[in-house]
Scaffold this active site. Structure first.
Site, short mmCIF file in Angstrom:
data_model
loop_
_atom_site.label_atom_id
_atom_site.label_comp_id
_atom_site.label_asym_id
_atom_site.label_seq_id
_atom_site.Cartn_x
_atom_site.Cartn_y
_atom_site.Cartn_z
N ASP A 17 0.84 -1.21 -0.09
CA ASP A 17 0.00 0.19 -0.02
C ASP A 17 0.79 1.25 -0.06
O ASP A 17 2.04 1.16 0.48
CB ASP A 17 -0.77 -0.08 1.20
CG ASP A 17 -2.09 1.22 1.09
OD1 ASP A 17 -2.87 1.07 0.05
OD2 ASP A 17 -1.84 2.26 1.98
N MET A 51 5.06 9.77 -4.55
CA MET A 51 4.74 8.74 -3.58
C MET A 51 5.40 9.07 -2.25
O MET A 51 6.51 9.71 -2.25
CB MET A 51 5.44 7.35 -4.14
CG MET A 51 5.25 6.24 -3.14
SD MET A 51 5.30 4.55 -4.09
CE MET A 51 7.24 4.82 -4.28
N HIS A 101 -5.20 4.60 6.37
CA HIS A 101 -4.44 5.56 5.44
C HIS A 101 -3.09 5.60 5.86
O HIS A 101 -2.37 6.48 5.65
CB HIS A 101 -4.96 6.74 5.08
CG HIS A 101 -6.17 6.76 4.32
ND1 HIS A 101 -6.24 6.39 3.00
CD2 HIS A 101 -7.62 6.89 4.69
CE1 HIS A 101 -7.29 6.45 2.64
NE2 HIS A 101 -8.39 6.88 3.39
N ASP A 144 -2.46 -0.31 6.40
CA ASP A 144 -3.31 -0.77 5.39
C ASP A 144 -2.79 -2.07 4.64
O ASP A 144 -3.65 -2.79 4.03
CB ASP A 144 -3.40 0.55 4.35
CG ASP A 144 -4.33 1.53 4.78
OD1 ASP A 144 -4.85 1.29 5.97
OD2 ASP A 144 -4.63 2.57 4.34
#
Length: 185
Positions: free
Chosen positions: A12, A25, A160, A165
């Protein structure tokens, strides 16, 4: 035909926006699907200041803070690759597993190719939503994680945080796999 050891890795990410290269990212979380206590986690320096404000709000990250504390993308991807290689072992095949895998894989692939030179997952990913749809015969709209969770009853929840996650996704995948095995009996 050669049988390879497939090592399923739940991945994730959190990002500053919807597409790699234009947006950054910001964090990577990963765990082994069948040993979710075996984790990888890092935050990254942003590539730029581009941000979708809603996406950034969801992550809870500050681009300014990550500029100071995040890993350089080359370092992050090198460390992730080393973790993947150790996790898959000699002769194993790392299989990228994600909930909405196309999104997460697109960033991972972009970063691996731009900052490391190759993607150890290759050019494929296993999407939990599509897998769930196939196992259950559900419609695409019934593959939202909340709908999956109500049917499968996972112990974990998404929040999140990339590594948490990833652990949650791994549990959804394991439960879906079990459901598929039961239906074959």
């Amino acid at each position: 035909m050669e049988v390879r050891n497939e090592v399923f890795i739940s991945v994730d990410i959190e990002t500053s926006g919807p597409i790699p290269g234009v947006y950054s990212m910001l964090s990577i979380g990963a765990c082994l699907v069948d040993r979710p206590e075996t984790i990888f986690e890092c935050t990254l320096k942003p590539l730029n200041r581009n941000a979708d404000l809603e996406a950034l709000a969801v992550t809870g990250f500050s681009l300014a803070d990550l500029e100071l504390s995040g890993a350089e993308p080359r370092q992050a991807m090198t460390e992730f690759d080393m973790w993947i290689k150790a996790a898959r072992g000699e002769g194993g095949t790392a299989v990228f597993v994600g909930l909405n895998a196309p999104f997460d894989w697109s960033f991972i692939n972009y970063y691996f190719h731009n900052f490391y030179g190759e993607n150890p997952f290759g050019f494929t990913a296993l999407d939990i939503k599509a897998y769930y749809m196939g196992v259950t015969g559900s419609s695409w709209t019934e593959t939202r994680s909340s709908v999956m969770a109500s049917r499968l009853g996972p112990a974990h929840k998404a929040n999140h945080n990339a590594v948490q996650d990833a652990v949650y996704q791994a549990e959804l995948f394991r439960l879906t796999r079990q459901l598929g095995r039961k239906s074959k009996l």
